[in-house]
Design a protein around this motif. Structure first.
Motif, mmCIF file in Angstrom:
data_model
loop_
_atom_site.group_PDB
_atom_site.id
_atom_site.type_symbol
_atom_site.label_atom_id
_atom_site.label_comp_id
_atom_site.label_asym_id
_atom_site.label_seq_id
_atom_site.Cartn_x
_atom_site.Cartn_y
_atom_site.Cartn_z
ATOM 1 N N GLY A 1 129.252 13.183 92.612
ATOM 2 C CA GLY A 1 128.380 13.862 91.676
ATOM 3 C C GLY A 1 129.075 15.029 91.005
ATOM 4 O O GLY A 1 129.867 15.743 91.633
ATOM 5 N N LEU A 2 128.779 15.225 89.732
ATOM 6 C CA LEU A 2 129.429 16.262 88.945
ATOM 7 C C LEU A 2 129.007 17.656 89.409
ATOM 8 O O LEU A 2 127.822 17.944 89.558
ATOM 9 C CB LEU A 2 129.089 16.067 87.460
ATOM 10 C CG LEU A 2 129.838 16.931 86.444
ATOM 11 C CD1 LEU A 2 131.335 16.680 86.517
ATOM 12 C CD2 LEU A 2 129.316 16.644 85.038
ATOM 13 N N LYS A 3 129.981 18.520 89.639
ATOM 14 C CA LYS A 3 129.755 19.889 90.095
ATOM 15 C C LYS A 3 129.953 20.902 88.973
ATOM 16 O O LYS A 3 129.240 21.902 88.889
ATOM 17 C CB LYS A 3 130.700 20.211 91.254
ATOM 18 C CG LYS A 3 130.556 21.594 91.835
ATOM 19 C CD LYS A 3 131.556 21.793 92.971
ATOM 20 C CE LYS A 3 131.425 23.181 93.586
ATOM 21 N NZ LYS A 3 132.416 23.381 94.687
ATOM 22 N N LEU A 4 130.923 20.657 88.093
ATOM 23 C CA LEU A 4 131.264 21.591 87.017
ATOM 24 C C LEU A 4 131.913 20.825 85.870
ATOM 25 O O LEU A 4 132.660 19.868 86.091
ATOM 26 C CB LEU A 4 132.212 22.673 87.550
ATOM 27 C CG LEU A 4 132.748 23.729 86.581
ATOM 28 C CD1 LEU A 4 132.914 25.067 87.302
ATOM 29 C CD2 LEU A 4 134.081 23.305 85.976
ATOM 30 N N SER A 5 131.640 21.275 84.642
ATOM 31 C CA SER A 5 132.318 20.704 83.480
ATOM 32 C C SER A 5 132.606 21.827 82.496
ATOM 33 O O SER A 5 131.854 22.802 82.397
ATOM 34 C CB SER A 5 131.450 19.626 82.812
ATOM 35 O OG SER A 5 130.261 20.187 82.275
ATOM 36 N N GLY A 6 133.708 21.711 81.791
ATOM 37 C CA GLY A 6 134.074 22.752 80.838
ATOM 38 C C GLY A 6 135.271 22.348 80.017
ATOM 39 O O GLY A 6 135.690 21.181 80.006
ATOM 40 N N ASN A 7 135.833 23.340 79.331
ATOM 41 C CA ASN A 7 136.942 23.070 78.421
ATOM 42 C C ASN A 7 137.895 24.267 78.407
ATOM 43 O O ASN A 7 137.476 25.420 78.469
ATOM 44 C CB ASN A 7 136.415 22.814 77.006
ATOM 45 C CG ASN A 7 137.505 22.318 76.069
ATOM 46 O OD1 ASN A 7 137.851 21.151 76.099
ATOM 47 N ND2 ASN A 7 138.045 23.209 75.248
ATOM 48 N N PHE A 8 139.180 23.954 78.340
ATOM 49 C CA PHE A 8 140.215 24.979 78.203
ATOM 50 C C PHE A 8 140.906 24.844 76.850
ATOM 51 O O PHE A 8 141.028 23.743 76.298
ATOM 52 C CB PHE A 8 141.276 24.828 79.298
ATOM 53 C CG PHE A 8 140.879 25.362 80.641
ATOM 54 C CD1 PHE A 8 141.057 26.703 80.950
ATOM 55 C CD2 PHE A 8 140.343 24.520 81.607
ATOM 56 C CE1 PHE A 8 140.704 27.194 82.190
ATOM 57 C CE2 PHE A 8 139.991 25.000 82.850
ATOM 58 C CZ PHE A 8 140.168 26.341 83.149
ATOM 59 N N GLY B 1 141.985 21.420 77.339
ATOM 60 C CA GLY B 1 141.080 20.302 77.127
ATOM 61 C C GLY B 1 140.029 20.249 78.217
ATOM 62 O O GLY B 1 139.738 21.247 78.897
ATOM 63 N N GLU B 2 139.453 19.084 78.412
ATOM 64 C CA GLU B 2 138.315 18.916 79.315
ATOM 65 C C GLU B 2 138.693 19.055 80.786
ATOM 66 O O GLU B 2 139.770 18.620 81.205
ATOM 67 C CB GLU B 2 137.670 17.555 79.073
ATOM 68 C CG GLU B 2 136.358 17.336 79.806
ATOM 69 C CD GLU B 2 135.732 15.997 79.480
ATOM 70 O OE1 GLU B 2 134.493 15.927 79.407
ATOM 71 O OE2 GLU B 2 136.488 15.021 79.294
ATOM 72 N N VAL B 3 137.787 19.652 81.563
ATOM 73 C CA VAL B 3 137.948 19.741 83.005
ATOM 74 C C VAL B 3 136.617 19.389 83.663
ATOM 75 O O VAL B 3 135.553 19.755 83.167
ATOM 76 C CB VAL B 3 138.413 21.150 83.445
ATOM 77 C CG1 VAL B 3 137.432 22.225 82.976
ATOM 78 C CG2 VAL B 3 138.560 21.216 84.961
ATOM 79 N N LYS B 4 136.689 18.638 84.760
ATOM 80 C CA LYS B 4 135.492 18.294 85.540
ATOM 81 C C LYS B 4 135.816 18.434 87.018
ATOM 82 O O LYS B 4 136.898 18.056 87.469
ATOM 83 C CB LYS B 4 135.029 16.867 85.242
ATOM 84 C CG LYS B 4 134.478 16.659 83.835
ATOM 85 C CD LYS B 4 133.993 15.225 83.637
ATOM 86 C CE LYS B 4 133.403 15.041 82.247
ATOM 87 N NZ LYS B 4 132.917 13.650 82.035
ATOM 88 N N GLU B 5 134.838 18.975 87.769
ATOM 89 C CA GLU B 5 134.962 19.065 89.217
ATOM 90 C C GLU B 5 133.773 18.361 89.850
ATOM 91 O O GLU B 5 132.669 18.361 89.278
ATOM 92 C CB GLU B 5 135.023 20.529 89.671
ATOM 93 C CG GLU B 5 136.263 21.254 89.184
ATOM 94 C CD GLU B 5 136.322 22.701 89.658
ATOM 95 O OE1 GLU B 5 135.424 23.105 90.444
ATOM 96 O OE2 GLU B 5 137.249 23.420 89.255
ATOM 97 N N TYR B 6 134.006 17.786 91.039
ATOM 98 C CA TYR B 6 132.979 16.962 91.686
ATOM 99 C C TYR B 6 132.704 17.455 93.101
ATOM 100 O O TYR B 6 133.582 18.017 93.777
ATOM 101 C CB TYR B 6 133.440 15.503 91.722
ATOM 102 C CG TYR B 6 133.687 14.913 90.358
ATOM 103 C CD1 TYR B 6 132.674 14.279 89.655
ATOM 104 C CD2 TYR B 6 134.940 15.020 89.763
ATOM 105 C CE1 TYR B 6 132.896 13.752 88.389
ATOM 106 C CE2 TYR B 6 135.181 14.497 88.496
ATOM 107 C CZ TYR B 6 134.151 13.872 87.811
ATOM 108 O OH TYR B 6 134.376 13.366 86.551
ATOM 109 N N PHE B 7 131.467 17.234 93.571
ATOM 110 C CA PHE B 7 131.128 17.515 94.959
ATOM 111 C C PHE B 7 131.883 16.546 95.867
ATOM 112 O O PHE B 7 132.225 15.425 95.467
ATOM 113 C CB PHE B 7 129.620 17.361 95.186
ATOM 114 C CG PHE B 7 128.793 18.421 94.509
ATOM 115 C CD1 PHE B 7 128.679 19.685 95.062
ATOM 116 C CD2 PHE B 7 128.117 18.138 93.326
ATOM 117 C CE1 PHE B 7 127.905 20.663 94.448
ATOM 118 C CE2 PHE B 7 127.340 19.107 92.701
ATOM 119 C CZ PHE B 7 127.240 20.369 93.266
#
Length: 207
Positions: free
Chosen positions: A167-174, A157-163
């Motif tokens: 602030g959003l650094k990365l977004s994606g899906n597994f 499912g969804e994944v998000k990484e932040y600085f």
């Protein structure tokens, strides 16, 4: 009782028809010249030959290592784990032998701090009656670093990484632990830096 060749107690039990208590010991030496001593490592209770009640384990310095509750051989109810210094490491709940509710993991204590704080590192939130969860990871300062969906302990499912400063650094899906779908990387000002598209962990199209 079980003892080694020197007569040191290794294990002690008191059972009647599969019901009773078990105590495990270990011989501990802190240095070459230390004569050593026997320390309790584990204590647990059984009913009808199955774990039932509280099981407690200890670090070699005598501090608590873990405390789990069992019913009829399955983990049930609250549990906690500690670092060897006595500070909380993990706490949460089990239901029918699997994690339930919210599991919290904490950073080890900072030796440079004069006052020891319990600082949240990871928080896993399980959906009731399902094998899905949300995993949030935090910095030592309490800022959200990442959040991701899990299925049976794997990314799905969804994944998000932040600085670290927000602030959003990365977004994606597994999908079943494989990158699948649109992925984006961002600059700290929020503008898109890179954009990818995956199908079952393989890059497709222009990027």
């Amino acid at each position: 009782e079980w003892r080694d060749l020197d007569g040191k107690l290794l294990k002690s039990t008191s059972f009647t028809e599969g019901t009773g208590a078990l105590f495990d010991y270990a011989f501990v030496k802190n240095s070459k010249d230390d004569p050593g001593r026997m320390l309790l490592q584990l204590e647990s209770t059984y009913k009808n030959s199955k774990l039932d009640g509280v099981e407690i384990t200890y670090h070699q310095n005598g501090n608590l290592r873990s405390e789990y509750h069992y019913i009829n051989g399955q983990k049930e109810g609250s549990f906690r784990e500690w670092y060897s210094g006595g500070y909380l490491k993990v706490e949460g709940q089990n239901s029918n032998d699997i994690p339930a509710g919210v599991i919290k993991e904490y950073y080890p204590p900072d030796p440079d701090e004069s006052v020891v704080r319990t600082v949240l590192h990871k928080e896993t939130i399980y959906e009731e009656g399902k094998d899905r969860a949300i995993l949030n990871e935090y910095s030592p300062k309490g800022l959200l670093l990442s959040t991701r969906s899990l299925k049976e302990g794997e990314s799905d499912g969804e994944v998000k990484e932040y600085f670290k400063k927000g602030g959003l650094k990365l977004s994606g899906n597994f999908l079943n632990a494989l990158k699948d779908g649109e992925w984006k990387e961002y600059y700290s000002d929020g503008k898109i830096r890179f954009q990818y598209f995956y199908i079952l962990d393989k890059l497709h199209g222009e990027y």
